[in-house]
Design an enzyme around this catalytic site. Structure first.
Site, PDB file in Angstrom:
ATOM      1  N   GLU A  86      -2.938   5.871  12.557  1.00  0.00           N
ATOM      2  CA  GLU A  86      -2.036   6.175  11.428  1.00  0.00           C
ATOM      3  C   GLU A  86      -2.841   6.280  10.135  1.00  0.00           C
ATOM      4  O   GLU A  86      -3.761   5.467   9.914  1.00  0.00           O
ATOM      5  CB  GLU A  86      -1.018   5.024  11.336  1.00  0.00           C
ATOM      6  CG  GLU A  86      -0.071   5.110  10.166  1.00  0.00           C
ATOM      7  CD  GLU A  86       0.778   3.833  10.064  1.00  0.00           C
ATOM      8  OE1 GLU A  86       1.008   3.145  11.082  1.00  0.00           O
ATOM      9  OE2 GLU A  86       1.189   3.512   8.938  1.00  0.00           O
TER      10      GLU A  86
ATOM     11  N   HIS B  53       8.197  -1.983   9.355  1.00  0.00           N
ATOM     12  CA  HIS B  53       8.399  -2.977   8.288  1.00  0.00           C
ATOM     13  C   HIS B  53       7.581  -2.577   7.058  1.00  0.00           C
ATOM     14  O   HIS B  53       6.850  -1.594   7.099  1.00  0.00           O
ATOM     15  CB  HIS B  53       7.948  -4.363   8.787  1.00  0.00           C
ATOM     16  CG  HIS B  53       6.447  -4.447   9.004  1.00  0.00           C
ATOM     17  ND1 HIS B  53       5.772  -5.632   9.249  1.00  0.00           N
ATOM     18  CD2 HIS B  53       5.474  -3.484   9.006  1.00  0.00           C
ATOM     19  CE1 HIS B  53       4.484  -5.402   9.373  1.00  0.00           C
ATOM     20  NE2 HIS B  53       4.276  -4.120   9.247  1.00  0.00           N
ATOM     21  N   ARG B  54       7.673  -3.378   5.976  1.00  0.00           N
ATOM     22  CA  ARG B  54       6.816  -3.176   4.807  1.00  0.00           C
ATOM     23  C   ARG B  54       5.921  -4.395   4.615  1.00  0.00           C
ATOM     24  O   ARG B  54       6.300  -5.526   4.927  1.00  0.00           O
ATOM     25  CB  ARG B  54       7.656  -2.991   3.521  1.00  0.00           C
ATOM     26  CG  ARG B  54       8.545  -1.783   3.465  1.00  0.00           C
ATOM     27  CD  ARG B  54       7.897  -0.434   3.644  1.00  0.00           C
ATOM     28  NE  ARG B  54       6.657  -0.137   2.970  1.00  0.00           N
ATOM     29  CZ  ARG B  54       6.451   0.909   2.167  1.00  0.00           C
ATOM     30  NH1 ARG B  54       7.451   1.717   1.885  1.00  0.00           N
ATOM     31  NH2 ARG B  54       5.262   1.141   1.650  1.00  0.00           N
TER      32      ARG B  54
ATOM     33  N   GLU C   7       1.376  -9.837   6.601  1.00  0.00           N
ATOM     34  CA  GLU C   7       2.307  -9.514   7.688  1.00  0.00           C
ATOM     35  C   GLU C   7       2.251 -10.529   8.828  1.00  0.00           C
ATOM     36  O   GLU C   7       2.814 -10.295   9.888  1.00  0.00           O
ATOM     37  CB  GLU C   7       1.997  -8.113   8.211  1.00  0.00           C
ATOM     38  CG  GLU C   7       2.154  -7.057   7.126  1.00  0.00           C
ATOM     39  CD  GLU C   7       1.780  -5.655   7.552  1.00  0.00           C
ATOM     40  OE1 GLU C   7       1.070  -5.510   8.571  1.00  0.00           O
ATOM     41  OE2 GLU C   7       2.181  -4.708   6.865  1.00  0.00           O
TER      42      GLU C   7
ATOM     43  N   HIS D 121      -3.776  -5.683   2.322  1.00  0.00           N
ATOM     44  CA  HIS D 121      -2.905  -6.757   2.804  1.00  0.00           C
ATOM     45  C   HIS D 121      -3.623  -8.104   2.914  1.00  0.00           C
ATOM     46  O   HIS D 121      -3.017  -9.091   3.312  1.00  0.00           O
ATOM     47  CB  HIS D 121      -2.316  -6.392   4.171  1.00  0.00           C
ATOM     48  CG  HIS D 121      -1.274  -5.313   4.098  1.00  0.00           C
ATOM     49  ND1 HIS D 121      -0.601  -4.856   5.196  1.00  0.00           N
ATOM     50  CD2 HIS D 121      -0.789  -4.614   3.038  1.00  0.00           C
ATOM     51  CE1 HIS D 121       0.257  -3.906   4.822  1.00  0.00           C
ATOM     52  NE2 HIS D 121       0.148  -3.743   3.519  1.00  0.00           N
TER      53      HIS D 121
ATOM     54  N   LYS E 235      10.096   4.621   7.277  1.00  0.00           N
ATOM     55  CA  LYS E 235      10.432   3.449   6.470  1.00  0.00           C
ATOM     56  C   LYS E 235      11.602   3.855   5.581  1.00  0.00           C
ATOM     57  O   LYS E 235      11.477   4.783   4.776  1.00  0.00           O
ATOM     58  CB  LYS E 235       9.253   3.062   5.585  1.00  0.00           C
ATOM     59  CG  LYS E 235       8.023   2.545   6.330  1.00  0.00           C
ATOM     60  CD  LYS E 235       6.816   2.579   5.400  1.00  0.00           C
ATOM     61  CE  LYS E 235       5.621   1.860   5.965  1.00  0.00           C
ATOM     62  NZ  LYS E 235       4.388   2.213   5.210  1.00  0.00           N
TER      63      LYS E 235
ATOM     64  N   ASP F 200       1.983   8.442   7.570  1.00  0.00           N
ATOM     65  CA  ASP F 200       2.812   7.440   6.866  1.00  0.00           C
ATOM     66  C   ASP F 200       2.828   7.802   5.382  1.00  0.00           C
ATOM     67  O   ASP F 200       3.749   8.471   4.924  1.00  0.00           O
ATOM     68  CB  ASP F 200       2.257   6.032   7.127  1.00  0.00           C
ATOM     69  CG  ASP F 200       2.931   4.977   6.260  1.00  0.00           C
ATOM     70  OD1 ASP F 200       4.013   5.240   5.717  1.00  0.00           O
ATOM     71  OD2 ASP F 200       2.378   3.854   6.119  1.00  0.00           O
TER      72      ASP F 200
ATOM     73  N   LYS G 130       6.933  -1.004  14.347  1.00  0.00           N
ATOM     74  CA  LYS G 130       5.702  -1.668  13.894  1.00  0.00           C
ATOM     75  C   LYS G 130       6.089  -2.821  12.977  1.00  0.00           C
ATOM     76  O   LYS G 130       6.678  -2.607  11.914  1.00  0.00           O
ATOM     77  CB  LYS G 130       4.799  -0.689  13.144  1.00  0.00           C
ATOM     78  CG  LYS G 130       3.485  -1.352  12.725  1.00  0.00           C
ATOM     79  CD  LYS G 130       2.524  -0.398  12.056  1.00  0.00           C
ATOM     80  CE  LYS G 130       2.828  -0.202  10.604  1.00  0.00           C
ATOM     81  NZ  LYS G 130       1.710   0.415   9.855  1.00  0.00           N
TER      82      LYS G 130
ATOM     83  N   ASP H 148      -3.881   1.375  11.701  1.00  0.00           N
ATOM     84  CA  ASP H 148      -3.431   2.041  10.465  1.00  0.00           C
ATOM     85  C   ASP H 148      -4.536   1.833   9.441  1.00  0.00           C
ATOM     86  O   ASP H 148      -4.765   0.716   8.977  1.00  0.00           O
ATOM     87  CB  ASP H 148      -2.119   1.412   9.970  1.00  0.00           C
ATOM     88  CG  ASP H 148      -1.655   2.019   8.647  1.00  0.00           C
ATOM     89  OD1 ASP H 148      -2.274   3.021   8.203  1.00  0.00           O
ATOM     90  OD2 ASP H 148      -0.690   1.497   8.057  1.00  0.00           O
TER      91      ASP H 148
ATOM     92  N   GLN I  80      -6.405  -1.207   7.225  1.00  0.00           N
ATOM     93  CA  GLN I  80      -5.316  -2.141   6.912  1.00  0.00           C
ATOM     94  C   GLN I  80      -4.760  -2.883   8.132  1.00  0.00           C
ATOM     95  O   GLN I  80      -4.383  -4.039   8.025  1.00  0.00           O
ATOM     96  CB  GLN I  80      -4.203  -1.372   6.218  1.00  0.00           C
ATOM     97  CG  GLN I  80      -3.045  -2.211   5.749  1.00  0.00           C
ATOM     98  CD  GLN I  80      -2.058  -1.378   4.968  1.00  0.00           C
ATOM     99  OE1 GLN I  80      -2.282  -1.065   3.807  1.00  0.00           O
ATOM    100  NE2 GLN I  80      -0.974  -1.002   5.599  1.00  0.00           N
ATOM    101  N   GLU I  81      -4.696  -2.209   9.286  1.00  0.00           N
ATOM    102  CA  GLU I  81      -4.051  -2.859  10.437  1.00  0.00           C
ATOM    103  C   GLU I  81      -4.674  -2.466  11.763  1.00  0.00           C
ATOM    104  O   GLU I  81      -4.961  -1.285  11.998  1.00  0.00           O
ATOM    105  CB  GLU I  81      -2.563  -2.469  10.507  1.00  0.00           C
ATOM    106  CG  GLU I  81      -1.731  -3.056   9.391  1.00  0.00           C
ATOM    107  CD  GLU I  81      -0.429  -2.303   9.172  1.00  0.00           C
ATOM    108  OE1 GLU I  81      -0.167  -1.325   9.890  1.00  0.00           O
ATOM    109  OE2 GLU I  81       0.301  -2.697   8.264  1.00  0.00           O
TER     110      GLU I  81
ATOM    111  N   SER J 213       0.863  -1.190   0.000  1.00  0.00           N
ATOM    112  CA  SER J 213       0.000   0.000   0.000  1.00  0.00           C
ATOM    113  C   SER J 213       0.893   1.232   0.000  1.00  0.00           C
ATOM    114  O   SER J 213       0.732   2.137   0.810  1.00  0.00           O
ATOM    115  CB  SER J 213      -0.909  -0.012   1.230  1.00  0.00           C
ATOM    116  OG  SER J 213      -0.141   0.110   2.415  1.00  0.00           O
TER     117      SER J 213
HETATM  118  C1  2PG Z   1       1.961   0.571   6.218  1.00  0.00           C
HETATM  119  C2  2PG Z   1       2.785  -0.557   5.667  1.00  0.00           C
HETATM  120  C3  2PG Z   1       3.367  -1.490   6.683  1.00  0.00           C
HETATM  121  P1  2PG Z   1       2.924  -1.243   3.175  1.00  0.00           P
HETATM  122  O1  2PG Z   1       1.067   1.092   5.518  1.00  0.00           O
HETATM  123  O2  2PG Z   1       2.219   1.059   7.298  1.00  0.00           O
HETATM  124  O3  2PG Z   1       2.470  -2.204   7.411  1.00  0.00           O
HETATM  125  O4  2PG Z   1       2.193  -1.220   4.617  1.00  0.00           O
HETATM  126  O5  2PG Z   1       4.318  -1.624   3.398  1.00  0.00           O
HETATM  127  O6  2PG Z   1       2.148  -2.218   2.358  1.00  0.00           O
HETATM  128  O7  2PG Z   1       2.811   0.158   2.614  1.00  0.00           O
HETATM  129 MG    MG Z   2       0.774   2.778   7.039  1.00  0.00          MG
END
Ligand code: 2PG
Ligand code: MG
Length: 419
Positions: free
Chosen positions: A290, A371-372, A209, A159, A343, A318, A395, A247, A167-168, A41
């Site tokens: 987030e 992480h990604r 993840e 994801h 990141k 982010d 994270k 997130d 997403q999270e 994403s």
């Molecule tokens: C996020 C990341 C990590 P992605 O959005 O924070 O969980 O996702 O690496 O797919 O952008």
């Molecule tokens: Mg994010």
């Protein structure tokens, strides 16, 4: 500490597609190896990930072009440079690329060289990578305060399939325990969460993840209830030892000026979206949030920030900020966030990443190093970075080798510092 040779090649990332690994050798014989992850994403303002586009291999996702850029274009410039002068090295690669988002050489190519050189220099200086970063950039960090875990427990959005729009949903450690203790407590909650999901007939398959990704979930709010039950079943109190972080990765459900919540079959304007979140902030022990709005919804982030300030919740950018000092400065000027996700591959060099962390710290903003989701490797440089810049959290997903490698590195650093 002069760079003598550079080797670049494809290795496999957790997503089952290749990524890039670079090996730097110094004339003293020290070696540094690094590999880089990629997002699924990813925000549109991130540094480019150069892929081959050759549909005859890896569905176009090969990284031979990026590897060739390392060997043929970057190597002639950086060979002979002092690996311990990381800023000069990174600036030379930025200049060689010459584009705002590292599109020419590839952010993946540049970052892999940047990190492998840092590792080689750290090895030559006989220092752990985090100490080398602290000394190189004078981060002045207090190593008695290590980052705590923010562990993804339920994942949806891009994801996973047919689950939450967000997403999270993460657990994070609240009481001042050691990071190692926090990891244990949260994973105990994660295992209880599996039982909770099973007991109501939801799948306990995991997403990108390693977090649970139950399909046909009742609502975007339901994970808070499941996670509350899990914390209690593990013998803890929600909001005491363990809190929540989410997130939304809201870019992914933002279309034509509206937020499309598939699970609830509703569309929201930005102010409506803020109100939707407000209910959760009032009802659950949410500690941090987030990307609740999309990456260019600048008018509404400050409104959201007033709300999160009122609830004493950390508001993390982010995709909004992409580890980029210019976007972070814009967010600071707009009073849009109170923390930033970090990141390395969003910006593409170690130096620019640390500069972004130091700018955040100057403005009393927390950093959360991440992480990604798309493809990770067993490289743990993100953990050393988090320690070196004094991130509040890392994270990372709860299971799968490429994720637990990060927690194991954090635990190892804590152990070494206590010895
Ligand atoms: C996020 C990341 C990590 P992605 O959005 O924070 O969980 O996702 O690496 O797919 O952008
Ligand atoms: Mg994010």
């Amino acid at each position: 500490m002069k760079i003598a040779t550079l080797i670049a090649h494809e290795i496999l990332a957790s997503g089952g597609y290749p990524t890039l690994e670079v090996v730097v050798t110094l004339d003293s014989g020290e070696v540094g190896t690094a590999s880089v992850p990629y997002g699924i994403s990813a925000g549109s303002h991130e540094a480019s990930v150069l892929i081959d586009g050759d549909q005859t291999r890896w569905h176009g996702q090969g990284m031979l072009k990026a590897a060739a850029n390392v060997m043929e274009k970057i190597a002639p410039v950086v060979m002979g440079m002092d690996a311990s002068d990381q800023r000069a090295l990174d600036e030379a690669m930025i200049e060689l690329d010459g584009t705002p988002n590292k599109a020419k050489l590839g952010g993946n190519a540049i970052l892999a060289v940047s990190l492998a050189s840092a590792r080689a220099a750290a090895a030559a200086l006989k220092k752990p990578l985090y100490q080398h970063i602290i000394d190189t950039y004078n981060t002045g960090v207090d190593l008695s305060e290590l980052p705590h875990p923010m562990i993804v427990a339920i994942e949806g959005g891009k994801h996973a399939d047919n689950t939450t729009d967000l997403q999270e949903y993460c657990f994070l450690g609240l009481e001042p325990k050691s990071p190692t203790e926090s990891v244990r407590i949260i994973l105990e909650c994660y295992h209880e969460l599996k039982k909770v999901l099973k007991s109501i007939g939801l799948s306990t398959n995991v997403g990108n993840e390693g977090a649970f990704a139950p399909s046909n979930i009742a609502s975007n709010e339901a994970p808070f209830r499941y996670m509350t039950h899990a914390i209690e079943a593990a013998g803890y109190t929600p909001g005491k030892e363990v809190g929540f972080s989410i997130d939304a990765a809201a870019n992914e459900f933002y279309k034509n000026g509206e937020y499309h919540m598939r699970v609830e079959n509703k569309k929201f304007s930005s102010p409506q979206m803020v109100r939707y979140y407000e209910y959760w902030l009032e009802n659950y022990p949410i500690v941090s949030v987030e990307d609740l709005l999309s990456e260019d919804d600048w008018d509404h982030w400050p409104i959201l920030k007033k709300l999160t300030d009122k609830h004493k919740v950390m508001l993390i950018g982010d995709d909004l900020t992409v580890t980029n000092v210019e976007r972070l400065q814009k967010a600071i000027d707009a009073d849009a966030i109170s923390a930033i996700l970090i990141k390395l591959n969003q910006i593409g060099t170690l130096t620019e990443t640390v500069d972004c962390c130091l700018l955040a710290r100057k403005h009393n903003m927390a950093t959360v190093t991440s992480h990604r989701g798309g493809g990770e490797t067993n490289d743990t440089a993100m953990v050393d970075l988090a320690v070196a810049v004094g991130s509040a959290y890392i994270k990372v997903g709860p299971t799968r080798g490429e994720r637990v490698a990060k927690y194991n590195r954090l635990i190892e650093i804590e152990r070494e510092l206590n010895d």
